[in-house]
Design a protein around this motif. Structure first.
Motif, mmCIF file in Angstrom:
data_model
loop_
_atom_site.group_PDB
_atom_site.id
_atom_site.type_symbol
_atom_site.label_atom_id
_atom_site.label_comp_id
_atom_site.label_asym_id
_atom_site.label_seq_id
_atom_site.Cartn_x
_atom_site.Cartn_y
_atom_site.Cartn_z
ATOM 1 N N GLN A 107 -62.596 -32.255 98.224
ATOM 2 C CA GLN A 107 -61.380 -31.444 97.603
ATOM 3 C C GLN A 107 -60.374 -31.231 98.643
ATOM 4 O OE1 GLN A 107 -60.997 -30.118 94.842
ATOM 5 N NE2 GLN A 107 -62.842 -30.960 93.953
ATOM 6 N N LEU A 108 -60.863 -31.085 100.089
ATOM 7 C CA LEU A 108 -59.667 -30.962 100.956
ATOM 8 C C LEU A 108 -58.731 -32.207 101.108
ATOM 9 C CD1 LEU A 108 -61.361 -29.099 104.223
ATOM 10 C CD2 LEU A 108 -58.986 -28.762 102.958
ATOM 11 N N PHE A 160 -58.372 -26.715 93.379
ATOM 12 C CA PHE A 160 -58.685 -26.848 94.894
ATOM 13 C C PHE A 160 -59.634 -25.645 95.095
ATOM 14 C CE2 PHE A 160 -57.856 -25.359 99.240
ATOM 15 C CZ PHE A 160 -58.750 -26.561 99.870
ATOM 16 N N LYS A 202 -56.395 -32.224 98.357
ATOM 17 C CA LYS A 202 -55.258 -31.605 98.676
ATOM 18 C C LYS A 202 -54.154 -32.066 99.583
ATOM 19 C CE LYS A 202 -54.802 -28.994 101.796
ATOM 20 N NZ LYS A 202 -54.953 -27.520 102.808
ATOM 21 N N GLY A 255 -62.982 -25.983 93.706
ATOM 22 C CA GLY A 255 -63.942 -27.184 94.025
ATOM 23 C C GLY A 255 -64.425 -26.431 95.479
ATOM 24 N N ILE A 256 -63.656 -25.900 96.170
ATOM 25 C CA ILE A 256 -64.244 -25.365 97.483
ATOM 26 C C ILE A 256 -65.148 -24.459 97.326
ATOM 27 C CG2 ILE A 256 -63.454 -24.062 99.578
ATOM 28 C CD1 ILE A 256 -62.422 -26.632 99.777
ATOM 29 N N ARG A 306 -66.877 -30.541 98.979
ATOM 30 C CA ARG A 306 -65.605 -29.768 99.583
ATOM 31 C C ARG A 306 -64.739 -30.584 100.341
ATOM 32 N NH1 ARG A 306 -70.047 -25.229 99.851
ATOM 33 N NH2 ARG A 306 -70.581 -26.166 101.873
ATOM 34 N N LEU A 356 -48.496 -26.677 96.161
ATOM 35 C CA LEU A 356 -49.089 -27.219 95.169
ATOM 36 C C LEU A 356 -48.888 -26.525 93.781
ATOM 37 C CD1 LEU A 356 -52.784 -27.648 96.672
ATOM 38 C CD2 LEU A 356 -50.964 -29.368 96.510
#
Lengths: 377, 321
Positions: free
Chosen positions: A7-8, B105, A11, B108-109, A4, B97
């Motif tokens: 992922q951040l 994203f 991003k 994935g989170i 996680r 995005l």
């Protein structure tokens, strides 16, 4: 957990990559400010506007005036004919310094007595005034000495007075020429990084809160700690890059020597970034809009700058403020950065600063994480 | 496993939430079955958003308990979050995005495994009708598309329960209709949906409706049940000339509880529809307004809503004294 955070991070860097103005904001202003500070932030005094009144009109008085004219420290803007004119020049700020050579100057000089000159100084900027006064004394002294030497040689010690040779051997350590740029440029690195990183961190988190993406994230299985790490880690790297760029400009452009251990500076920078990221995070927890964050940053950063010892000596502050400086991470970082750049001191000397930075950083981090969790409710 | 399947997706028992002295939720209780679409109606400030935010774990309840997908929300909020999807009132994806970057994203989170993520993204893109716009920045999408993308992001991890807080506000009618079709497809697939709205017509899309006013649940049932029961009487539609004058006249007829203007007619809430219809026509003719016609009608959601909010306010005022 790491998935996680990763992922951040992806991003954040995607957003950064897409934000052309952010890349500009990260790169250009620090370099420009570095150049600006490097040239503008100096205590040295050059080209002080000077008015001169020669009431003696002799060879000696003209020689003294010439000594001032030829000095790079002074620039003669007014050659006055009357007392009134010279006072006027100082009053309207045409001249910051006025030098009056009174009648009878050469007479006294030729007698081998001390010949006074009068100096008027505009004390509005006390710092410049003091420094200029110092230079005037220096020029006048060397003029006097040269003259006395000349007189002695010509008269073959006829006057029977021994020449007093005052020789003060001064040697400045670390910065032999007392180049104030050497003092300022390393400090600018710390200040710029502080401002950039606190702003970036606070704005980045407040923006997510403002736009609503923070709420969207909070209903996912992400933990607050993961969010905080994922959100601050990019700015940690950006901070390291900023330090490198700004330090590079300082070393390559301003030729500031770096005599210390770069790894020690790196370690200090990491600890300093811990503190700055936490301050940014802390500000983000008390603000719901970016305007609030902007106002809070201003409120926090300016005192940190003033209390850091960047330009105002901490030892000259009132005691209460001196104690306050102990809470300022920038204070310790400036010692580390100046110590590694100019003095080349090692961990044996800098460990108290490192320890202080680590302590402040950890306390701020704990505080901000706690506040961040609370701000979610 | 079978037991878990038949157990309610959401159980809410006397749930309360206070902000200081203000009671935003007051002992709210209800169940949502698996695959059920439960709509929450109520005026602004009725507590719909607070309820959803408590059930999603964004707010801690002050009292009572709630179980979502078999897990107590206060005991293991993180486990709850893995099984729910949430769409807030305000569009909240990353507009800088692209469509796929947002999906990747959030996937994935939510911990969608890397092997399945592409298939889930494909599914979400197809569902939202975003084929061909995968690489577009979200900021360039129109409202209806953004909203369907937000729904796509909320279902990537195949949640058991979906919470939608006024998902269709600010979206054009055809997009709203399309959105509700998607919700019904998800529900058919076993997803329970708890949705709040203030569009009365949208209530008809829900399997059951809960009406909220001032933090309390004031009615709960299927749209048909609510229309029949909660209004507290029968509804007459009265067509006549000079509505303004007629309104004052019929209000005085015994057995008339409420008169409201609906378009060019009056709606009367009465005890006995047939009797009052005759009395009203006669009364109007007597006062020089002949040709009136009255007929009994089924109450609309709006009738019901207005009535319920009025009753709740009256009760609230009574409780306050």
């Amino acid at each position: 957990m790491f998935g996680r955070i990763a992922q951040l991070l992806i991003k954040e860097f995607l957003q950064l990559k897409r934000d052309k103005s952010a890349r500009f904001r990260l790169l250009i202003p620090p370099i420009l400010q570095m150049l600006l500070f490097g040239y503008a932030a100096t205590f040295e005094v050059f080209n002080v506007a000077t008015a001169i009144l020669d009431q003696d009109h002799t060879q000696e008085s003209r020689a003294l005036v010439a000594a001032f004219v030829h000095s790079s420290r002074f620039e003669v803007t007014t050659v006055a004919a009357t007392r009134k004119e010279i006072e006027n020049a100082v009053e309207v700020s045409n001249a910051q310094v006025a030098i009056v050579v009174p009648p009878g100057f050469s007479e006294l000089l030729l007698k081998g007595q001390s010949a006074p000159i009068q100096v008027l100084v505009d004390g509005t900027n006390s710092n410049t005034a003091l420094i200029a006064l110092g230079y005037i004394g220096e020029i006048a002294n060397s003029f006097g000495q040269a003259h006395a030497l000349d007189l002695a040689q010509r008269s073959g010690r006829a006057l029977g007075q021994p020449l007093v040779h005052v020789d003060v051997a001064r040697r400045y350590w670390y910065n032999p020429n007392l180049n104030s740029r050497w003092f300022f440029v390393p400090g600018v690195i710390g200040t710029l990084v502080l401002v950039t990183i606190v702003n970036l961190t606070a704005f980045a988190i407040v923006r997510e809160r403002e736009v609503g993406t923070l709420e969207q994230l909070l209903v996912t299985p992400i933990r607050p700690v993961e969010f905080i790490i994922g959100k601050t880690l990019p700015f940690f790297f950006i901070g390291l890059v900023e330090v490198s760029i700004v330090a590079g400009v300082g070393m390559l452009w301003f030729k500031i020597p770096f005599v210390g251990n770069p790894f020690l500076l790196l370690a200090g920078t990491c600890l300093f970034l811990l503190g700055t990221l936490s301050i940014g995070l802390l500000i983000s927890t008390i603000c719901t809009t970016q305007q609030q964050a902007f106002a809070s940053n201003f409120f926090v950063l300016n005192p940190m700058f003033i209390l850091s010892g960047f330009s105002f000596p901490i030892s000259s502050m009132p005691h209460v403020l001196q104690w306050l400086t102990l809470l300022d991470p920038l204070r310790y970082y400036l010692i580390i950065i100046r110590g590694t750049f100019l003095k080349g001191v090692g961990i044996d000397y800098l460990w108290p600063q490192m320890l202080a930075l680590a302590t402040i950083g950890l306390i701020l981090l704990t505080l901000s994480v706690m506040r961040f969790r609370k701000s979610l409710d | 496993m079978m037991a878990a399947q038949s157990a309610p997706a959401i159980v809410v028992d006397k749930l309360g939430k206070r902000f200081g002295t203000f009671s935003a939720l007051d002992a709210v209780s209800f169940d949502v079955r698996r695959g059920e679409i439960m709509g929450f109606l109520g005026p602004n400030g009725a507590g719909k958003s607070t309820l959803i935010r408590v059930l999603c774990g964004l707010l801690r309840p002050s009292s009572g308990r709630a179980v979502v997908s078999g897990i107590d929300i206060t005991q293991d909020p993180e486990a709850v979050r893995k099984r729910i999807g949430y769409m807030s009132q305000k569009f909240s994806l990353y507009s800088d995005l692209s469509v796929v970057e947002n999906l990747r994203f959030f996937g994935g989170i939510y911990g969608v495994c890397p092997g399945a993520i592409n298939e889930r993204i494909r599914f979400a893109v197809d569902m939202a009708g975003l084929q061909g716009r995968e690489t577009s920045l979200v900021s360039t999408l129109a409202g209806g598309w953004k909203q369907r993308l937000a729904l796509g992001c909320a279902i990537l991890h195949k949640p058991d329960v979906l919470f939608l807080d006024e998902p269709t506000s600010g979206v054009d009618p055809s997009s709203r209709r399309r959105f509700w079709t998607l919700i019904h497809e998800l529900s058919a697939g076993g997803v329970s949906v708890l949705v709040s709205t203030h569009y009365m017509d949208e209530a008809e899309y829900c399997m059951r409706i809960a009406m909220m006013a001032a933090g309390r649940l004031v009615a709960l049932g299927t749209p048909r049940e609510l229309r029949q029961q909660s209004i507290g009487g029968e509804l007459l539609e009265l067509e006549c000339a000079n509505i303004g004058a007629a309104m004052d006249l019929v209000a005085k007829i015994p057995g008339v509880h409420d008169v409201a203007v609906f378009g060019d007619a009056l709606h009367l809430l009465v005890d006995d529809g047939a009797e009052t219809a005759r009395a009203a026509c006669a009364l109007l003719a007597e006062h020089g307004l002949p040709g009136a016609s009255a007929r009994q009608i089924a109450p609309s959601m709006e009738d019901m809503f207005v009535h319920l909010v009025r009753t709740a306010r009256a009760q609230g005022a009574a409780a306050g004294t």
